[in-house]
Design an enzyme around this catalytic site. Structure first.
Site, PDB file in Angstrom:
ATOM      1  N   ILE A 178      35.099  39.513  40.867  1.00  0.00           N
ATOM      2  CA  ILE A 178      35.903  38.922  39.798  1.00  0.00           C
ATOM      3  C   ILE A 178      37.087  38.138  40.373  1.00  0.00           C
ATOM      4  CG2 ILE A 178      37.382  39.501  37.822  1.00  0.00           C
ATOM      5  CD1 ILE A 178      35.607  42.014  37.430  1.00  0.00           C
ATOM      6  N   CYS A 179      37.413  36.992  39.729  1.00  0.00           N
ATOM      7  CA  CYS A 179      38.607  36.221  40.054  1.00  0.00           C
ATOM      8  C   CYS A 179      38.531  35.652  41.472  1.00  0.00           C
ATOM      9  CB  CYS A 179      39.842  37.093  39.834  1.00  0.00           C
ATOM     10  SG  CYS A 179      41.425  36.230  39.930  1.00  0.00           S
ATOM     11  N   ILE A 180      39.410  36.056  42.379  1.00  0.00           N
ATOM     12  CA  ILE A 180      39.420  35.567  43.749  1.00  0.00           C
ATOM     13  C   ILE A 180      38.401  36.293  44.626  1.00  0.00           C
ATOM     14  CG2 ILE A 180      41.217  37.164  44.546  1.00  0.00           C
ATOM     15  CD1 ILE A 180      40.826  33.435  45.575  1.00  0.00           C
TER      16      ILE A 180
ATOM     17  N   THR B  21      32.753  35.898  38.025  1.00  0.00           N
ATOM     18  CA  THR B  21      33.416  35.272  36.876  1.00  0.00           C
ATOM     19  C   THR B  21      34.842  34.904  37.271  1.00  0.00           C
ATOM     20  OG1 THR B  21      33.821  35.476  34.480  1.00  0.00           O
ATOM     21  CG2 THR B  21      34.311  37.406  35.836  1.00  0.00           C
TER      22      THR B  21
ATOM     23  N   PRO C 184      35.203  36.545  44.720  1.00  0.00           N
ATOM     24  CA  PRO C 184      34.005  35.836  45.196  1.00  0.00           C
ATOM     25  C   PRO C 184      34.171  35.123  46.535  1.00  0.00           C
ATOM     26  CG  PRO C 184      34.235  35.524  42.838  1.00  0.00           C
ATOM     27  CD  PRO C 184      35.486  36.219  43.297  1.00  0.00           C
TER      28      PRO C 184
END
Length: 219
Positions: free
Chosen positions: A136-138, A191, A140
């Site tokens: 999630i968010c950073i 996401t 990835p």
């Protein structure tokens, strides 16, 4: 038997730990779906401490990632070294700068980053067993270092970070805040959340979709 998901935390607070809303929304959706979960965090010193009121460093303050994560998990968190992939059906990593400062050094090293070795070892077990992985968010940005090249992920549409993902061998896909990117081959779901979100409801839509898809992939 109830499905079980491991949630990996990186402290408590968006600027130096795990993003609190993202973590809470993840745990909420897991609970709503009747999925069991357990939180884990590395027992290491934080990279640094940030005053969240002023967003300035507090150089004389020192905190432990596991202890700080306990604030977020209401005390119910275990050392990352105790996480065994064979005891869980999937793993999810919420965002927050702690991912880029404590679980890795992406915040300072960019596409030359290294990932915390104990974190890498844990994730390799989920990869080898083809169990779903949610980022999630950073988070990835960690995919290639954790799981290998050629994995499709999203951080939304940030050109700098998407460029770093490409430089490390990943495949970045632009994505709206309320959607997800699914790499079926590698069993990875991502996401943007607060890479793009301006309201908690926006982050919730994408995070709930991610957890729902992880649920489907667990079978």
């Amino acid at each position: 038997m109830t499905k079980q998901v491991a949630v990996i935390l990186a402290g408590c607070g968006v600027f130096d730990g795990s993003e609190i809303y993202e973590t809470t929304l993840t745990l909420l959706r897991l609970d709503q779906l009747g999925i069991g979960y357990r939180c884990f965090a590395p027992d290491i010193e934080q990279h640094h401490v940030v005053n969240h009121l002023t967003q300035e460093d507090s150089p004389d303050e020192h905190r432990n990632v596991l202890v700080e994560s306990a604030r977020l998990a209401r005390g119910d968190v275990s050392p990352l070294t105790e996480l065994a992939a064979d005891e869980f059906d999937a793993v999810i990593v919420p965002g927050g700068f702690g991912v880029a400062k404590n679980l890795s050094d992406f915040a300072s090293a960019g596409d030359s980053m290294e990932v915390l070795e104990s974190f890498k070892e844990v994730l390799s077990g989920f990869r080898e067993d083809a169990k779903p992985i949610g980022l999630i968010c950073i988070a990835p940005v960690l995919a290639t270092r954790l799981l290998g090249d050629g994995i499709a992920v999203t951080v939304g549409n940030d050109p700098g970070i998407s460029g770093a993902i490409s430089a490390m061998g990943g495949l970045h896909r632009s994505c709206s805040v309320e959607d997800i990117v699914v790499d079926l081959e590698h069993r990875v779901v991502t996401t943007p959340a607060y890479m793009l979100a301006t309201r908690i409801s926006e982050a919730a839509t994408g995070i709930f979709k991610l957890v729902d898809r992880i649920d489907e992939m667990m079978g």
